[in-house]
Scaffold this motif. Structure first.
Motif, short mmCIF file in Angstrom:
data_model
loop_
_atom_site.label_atom_id
_atom_site.label_comp_id
_atom_site.label_asym_id
_atom_site.label_seq_id
_atom_site.Cartn_x
_atom_site.Cartn_y
_atom_site.Cartn_z
N ASP A 289 -34.72 -25.35 6.05
CA ASP A 289 -34.36 -25.57 7.34
C ASP A 289 -33.79 -26.94 7.72
O ASP A 289 -33.69 -26.73 9.07
CB ASP A 289 -35.81 -26.06 7.08
CG ASP A 289 -37.23 -24.72 6.28
OD1 ASP A 289 -37.48 -24.10 7.70
OD2 ASP A 289 -38.39 -25.35 5.85
N ILE A 290 -33.09 -27.19 6.69
CA ILE A 290 -32.08 -28.27 7.26
C ILE A 290 -31.40 -28.49 6.26
O ILE A 290 -31.20 -28.55 5.15
CB ILE A 290 -33.00 -29.78 7.36
CG1 ILE A 290 -34.10 -30.03 8.19
CG2 ILE A 290 -31.69 -30.84 7.30
CD1 ILE A 290 -34.37 -30.85 8.33
N ILE A 291 -30.05 -28.26 6.58
CA ILE A 291 -28.73 -29.05 5.60
C ILE A 291 -28.11 -29.93 5.86
O ILE A 291 -28.32 -30.93 6.87
CB ILE A 291 -27.47 -28.36 6.14
CG1 ILE A 291 -28.22 -26.14 6.11
CG2 ILE A 291 -26.52 -27.94 5.53
CD1 ILE A 291 -28.53 -25.35 4.65
N MET A 292 -28.39 -30.75 4.12
CA MET A 292 -27.31 -31.99 4.07
C MET A 292 -26.00 -32.48 3.22
O MET A 292 -25.89 -31.02 3.10
CB MET A 292 -28.91 -32.77 2.66
CG MET A 292 -28.33 -34.14 3.43
SD MET A 292 -28.73 -34.85 1.83
CE MET A 292 -30.21 -34.97 2.43
N VAL A 293 -25.34 -32.79 3.90
CA VAL A 293 -24.26 -33.74 3.30
C VAL A 293 -24.15 -35.01 2.90
O VAL A 293 -24.82 -35.48 3.34
CB VAL A 293 -22.95 -33.08 4.03
CG1 VAL A 293 -21.78 -33.49 3.95
CG2 VAL A 293 -22.52 -32.07 5.02
N LYS A 294 -23.30 -35.19 1.78
CA LYS A 294 -23.83 -35.87 1.05
C LYS A 294 -21.94 -36.08 0.37
O LYS A 294 -21.95 -35.18 -0.77
CB LYS A 294 -24.56 -35.58 0.22
CG LYS A 294 -24.95 -37.35 -1.30
CD LYS A 294 -26.02 -37.32 -1.93
CE LYS A 294 -26.11 -38.75 -2.78
NZ LYS A 294 -27.25 -38.46 -2.88
N PRO A 295 -21.55 -37.35 0.41
CA PRO A 295 -22.04 -38.49 1.12
C PRO A 295 -21.42 -38.35 2.17
O PRO A 295 -21.30 -36.78 2.62
CB PRO A 295 -20.54 -39.04 0.58
CG PRO A 295 -19.92 -39.08 -0.94
CD PRO A 295 -20.41 -37.57 -0.74
N ALA A 296 -21.13 -38.98 2.99
CA ALA A 296 -21.21 -38.98 4.81
C ALA A 296 -20.09 -38.42 5.65
O ALA A 296 -19.29 -38.20 5.29
CB ALA A 296 -22.71 -39.03 5.27
N SER A 297 -19.62 -40.00 4.95
CA SER A 297 -18.11 -40.64 6.18
C SER A 297 -16.98 -39.81 5.54
O SER A 297 -15.71 -39.71 5.90
CB SER A 297 -18.41 -42.21 5.71
OG SER A 297 -19.33 -42.68 6.70
N GLN A 298 -17.03 -39.43 4.22
CA GLN A 298 -15.36 -39.02 3.39
C GLN A 298 -15.76 -37.27 3.64
O GLN A 298 -14.75 -37.32 3.38
CB GLN A 298 -16.03 -39.43 2.12
CG GLN A 298 -15.50 -40.93 1.90
CD GLN A 298 -16.82 -41.76 2.08
OE1 GLN A 298 -17.70 -41.60 1.86
NE2 GLN A 298 -16.20 -43.05 1.97
N TYR A 299 -16.97 -37.00 4.61
CA TYR A 299 -16.25 -35.61 4.33
C TYR A 299 -17.16 -35.17 5.78
O TYR A 299 -17.33 -34.33 6.27
CB TYR A 299 -18.05 -34.67 3.29
CG TYR A 299 -17.01 -35.17 1.48
CD1 TYR A 299 -15.98 -34.34 1.44
CD2 TYR A 299 -17.90 -36.02 1.41
CE1 TYR A 299 -15.58 -34.23 0.50
CE2 TYR A 299 -17.04 -36.57 0.20
CZ TYR A 299 -16.46 -35.41 -0.74
OH TYR A 299 -15.76 -35.56 -1.87
N LEU A 300 -16.46 -35.50 7.13
CA LEU A 300 -17.27 -35.40 8.31
C LEU A 300 -16.31 -33.82 8.68
O LEU A 300 -17.41 -33.41 9.04
CB LEU A 300 -16.23 -36.16 9.30
CG LEU A 300 -16.24 -38.13 9.47
CD1 LEU A 300 -15.61 -38.98 10.25
CD2 LEU A 300 -18.05 -38.23 9.14
N ASP A 301 -15.16 -33.39 7.92
CA ASP A 301 -14.91 -32.07 7.81
C ASP A 301 -16.09 -31.40 7.67
O ASP A 301 -16.46 -30.12 8.13
CB ASP A 301 -13.33 -31.96 7.25
CG ASP A 301 -13.19 -31.94 6.14
OD1 ASP A 301 -14.56 -32.72 5.38
OD2 ASP A 301 -12.94 -31.46 5.45
N ILE A 302 -16.88 -31.56 6.42
CA ILE A 302 -17.83 -30.69 5.57
C ILE A 302 -19.07 -30.69 6.44
O ILE A 302 -19.59 -29.38 7.03
CB ILE A 302 -18.44 -31.17 4.28
CG1 ILE A 302 -16.88 -31.41 3.73
CG2 ILE A 302 -19.18 -30.46 3.76
CD1 ILE A 302 -16.10 -30.25 3.48
N ILE A 303 -18.88 -32.23 7.15
CA ILE A 303 -19.98 -31.67 8.77
C ILE A 303 -20.02 -30.96 9.22
O ILE A 303 -21.33 -30.31 9.72
CB ILE A 303 -20.89 -33.73 9.06
CG1 ILE A 303 -21.20 -34.38 7.83
CG2 ILE A 303 -22.03 -33.77 10.08
CD1 ILE A 303 -21.05 -35.71 8.04
#
Length: 371
Positions: A289-303
């Protein structure tokens, strides 16, 4: 062999005590295997949508907006020692707390507008950890007890339960291992999905598997459907969780460092953008229902990729412990202002496409934000 057929033998080999084995087996309950054919649903499993917006906060997460209190999730480390309240040296202003210390800490935050927390259990008692992580779904353990306590004390608080075994296993890995030390994906998924069901049954509004085993989203979704509660439980996937050096303070807090090796064989490799995209698509198709990306700031392209691939789903981003600690260290050294840097980092995540932020800055944001 299934998890059910191996649990007794594996626990016995780890403990060597038959009475303790029987106790551990009773705690490490396994649901009936859920092959896709055993669940009667109309259409593909990804058609099951009600769980994603059954709660008022989950409905609010469907909308894009600027940074607000309602998009923040605060991580909590719940100790199995009821009166414990210990600062985490590598994670500024964060504590590991027992159940007796939890409500006094949270009351002022809820009064300021705290909407959601994510729970991580920290078993400290002697003998609490074993090769199967059986304490993860102990009915008297820290997470299940905390879920029930928080549901009673704060009826409107949205409770997310992180689902993993690393805090509870004697080896510190996120699943059940083969004799050669490698991860047994099939048994791990069976075990992880049982733990998720135990948290959902206890009253968690959302279960969030962070183990990164293949197929765990589908397994959890199927068990939620079979149990008749898929319409009221949000399934949030750590779909794109990358390995790296930013998890040290978290592992200090949760006591979850591997006793050997590392997690590179199941967490995504840095730079593995293609793998991340495939994992995001996989978990969407399996019913997340929700997708998470981790870590955040280093992976803005993945977000940004997650927002593109799951354009009709909320996207969460986890500002992990290392990110938080580095911002604090920079502010302490006078390199920049803490508030300004926290806002800059978080707003960058939102611009990339996230609509939910898991952040240790949540208490500060409750003071800094007007709504």
């Amino acid at each position: 062999m299934s998890f059910s057929s191996l649990v007794s033998d594996m626990t016995f080999r780890d403990r060597g005590d038959r009475e303790e084995t029987r106790s551990q087996v009773s705690r490490a309950r396994s649901y009936q295997s859920t092959a896709a054919t055993s669940v009667s649903i109309s259409g593909d499993i990804s058609s099951q949508l009600h769980g994603g917006y059954s709660h008022p906060l989950a409905r609010a997460w469907q909308a894009e907006r600027q940074l607000t209190k309602s998009m923040l999730i605060y991580p909590l480390f719940i100790s199995d020692q009821p009166d414990e309240d210990i600062p985490i040296p590598s994670l500024p202003n964060q504590h590991r707390r027992g159940l007796n210390r939890l409500l006094p800490f949270l009351r002022p935050l809820v009064a300021k507008g705290l909407k959601s927390v994510i729970l991580f259990g920290v078993p400290i008692a002697p003998g609490a950890k074993d090769i199967l992580g059986t304490a993860a779904d102990d009915p008297t353990g820290p997470v299940i007890s905390a879920i029930k306590l928080l549901r009673r004390a704060f009826p409107s608080l949205f409770i997310v339960a992180d689902v993993c075994l690393c805090e509870y296993t004697s080896h510190g890995h996120c699943g059940i291992l083969r004799d050669d030390g490698s991860l047994n994906n099939a048994l791990s998924v069976d075990r992880i999905s049982d733990v998720a069901m135990a948290y959902a049954d206890a009253g968690a509004h959302c279960v969030a598997p962070s183990d990164m085993n293949d197929g765990r989203i589908r397994a959890i979704k199927l068990k939620l459907i079979e149990s008749g509660i898929a319409h009221q439980v949000v399934l949030m996937s750590y779909a794109a969780k990358f390995s790296g050096c930013l998890y040290g303070p978290f592992r200090d807090a949760a006591g979850s460092s591997p006793s050997f090796g590392d997690r590179r064989c199941y967490q995504l490799p840095p730079g593995g953008r293609g793998l991340a995209r495939r994992a995001i698509v996989r978990d969407i198709n399996e019913g997340a229902d929700i997708i998470m990306v981790k870590p955040a700031s280093q992976y803005l392209d993945i977000i940004s990729d997650a927002k593109e691939l799951g354009k009709d789903l909320p996207v969460a981003a986890y500002q992990v412990s290392g990110e938080f600690a580095m911002i604090h260290a920079g502010a302490k050294a006078g390199v920049f202002d803490l508030k300004a840097m926290a806002f800059e980092a978080t707003e960058g995540i939102l611009r990339a496409g996230a609509t939910i932020v898991v952040s240790y800055f949540t208490p500060e944001f409750l003071d800094w934000l007007s709504n």
